[in-house]
Scaffold this motif. Sequence first.
Motif, PDB file in Angstrom:
ATOM      1  N   ASN A   1       0.963  -1.131  -0.126  1.00 45.62           N
ATOM      2  CA  ASN A   1       0.206  -0.155  -0.178  1.00 45.62           C
ATOM      3  C   ASN A   1       0.522   1.080  -0.270  1.00 45.62           C
ATOM      4  OD1 ASN A   1      -1.723  -2.007  -0.335  1.00 45.62           O
ATOM      5  ND2 ASN A   1      -2.384  -1.135   2.059  1.00 45.62           N
TER       6      ASN A   1
ATOM      7  N   ASN B   1       1.491   4.063  -3.221  1.00 43.86           N
ATOM      8  CA  ASN B   1       1.433   5.786  -3.103  1.00 43.86           C
ATOM      9  C   ASN B   1       2.227   6.376  -3.894  1.00 43.86           C
ATOM     10  OD1 ASN B   1      -1.259   5.097  -1.779  1.00 43.86           O
ATOM     11  ND2 ASN B   1      -0.731   5.159   0.027  1.00 43.86           N
TER      12      ASN B   1
ATOM     13  N   GLU C   1       2.581   5.877  -7.676  1.00 45.90           N
ATOM     14  CA  GLU C   1       1.321   6.786  -8.137  1.00 45.90           C
ATOM     15  C   GLU C   1       1.619   8.532  -7.693  1.00 45.90           C
ATOM     16  OE1 GLU C   1      -2.344   3.368  -7.297  1.00 45.90           O
ATOM     17  OE2 GLU C   1      -2.257   5.690  -5.834  1.00 45.90           O
TER      18      GLU C   1
ATOM     19  N   LYS D   1      -7.027  11.861  -4.952  1.00 42.66           N
ATOM     20  CA  LYS D   1      -7.025  10.983  -5.774  1.00 42.66           C
ATOM     21  C   LYS D   1      -8.412  10.624  -6.386  1.00 42.66           C
ATOM     22  CE  LYS D   1      -2.808   8.309  -4.825  1.00 42.66           C
ATOM     23  NZ  LYS D   1      -2.445   7.178  -4.188  1.00 42.66           N
TER      24      LYS D   1
ATOM     25  N   GLY E   1      -5.922   2.597   1.774  1.00 46.14           N
ATOM     26  CA  GLY E   1      -4.481   1.888   2.041  1.00 46.14           C
ATOM     27  C   GLY E   1      -3.340   2.691   3.452  1.00 46.14           C
TER      28      GLY E   1
HETATM   29 MG    MG Z   1      -3.184   4.000  -2.071  1.00 48.77          MG
END
Ligand code: MG
Length: 226
Positions: free
Chosen positions: A130, A134, A137, A183, A190
């Motif tokens: 998780n 992130n 991302e 997001k 997460g």
């Molecule tokens: Mg996440």
Amino acid sequence: MRSKLVKVEKMEVVSQLAASISHEIRNPLTVVKGFIQLLKTPSLSQDAKDRYIQIALDEINRAEAIINEYLTFAKPASNKVERLMVDDQLRKVIQMLAPMAHMHSVEIVEQLQPAAIVGNIQYFQQCFLNLIKNSVEAMPNGGTLTISSFLHGNHVIITIKDTGVGMTTEQMNRFGEPYFSTKEKGTGLGTMVAVKMIQTMQGTLHIQSEVNKGTTLTITFPKAAN
Ligand code: MG
Ligand code: ADP
């Protein structure tokens, strides 16, 4: 009185984990839905049909595996705690995320020194999956992800450093808060799951972040006895 408090807290953890099940299975279910809809396309070749069906089956299997994993967590009896090597487990997580990092033009730098802690392997993997996801991302236009592990006195320190979008003070304060997400398609579960799992393994999490510069997460665990 005291035991009641503990029980309430435990139930809260379980219900939060139940919420994260839906978080984790949303993607596979979305894929299944999409491919079943595609199967309705008239004059689809047998070859395409077979492929779509296989993808849907694979995704259902994935969703099932995730649910099994979470339900295992929820059962106190199967909360298996063992000695685990953080470097080995981190390598596994990085390997899982490598295709996604590659898609994002993210370069991964591993600085993993062998170090042992005591904890649940599935918690550990889920937690770092998780957190590292992130970080990837956070770098939609590429960047460098540096993951390190090392021993420091009686502690094992893990750092996850990205060169991504960073966080404001408010965002940093809300890190780990259920359903907080910046997001478009985020669910904000997460970090909640990750923070809970770190706490369960007697760890701590420290965030250092600067907007448009990047974020460094430092996770510290007690070192396992030799
Ligand atoms: Mg996440
Ligand atoms: P989601 O990823 O679905 O948004 P998470 O709980 O995983 O939910 O993350 C919550 C929020 O924390 C993210 O939406 C983002 O704003 C912030 N965040 C977490 N990690 C990072 C990071 N490495 N860089 C920048 N922001 C981050």
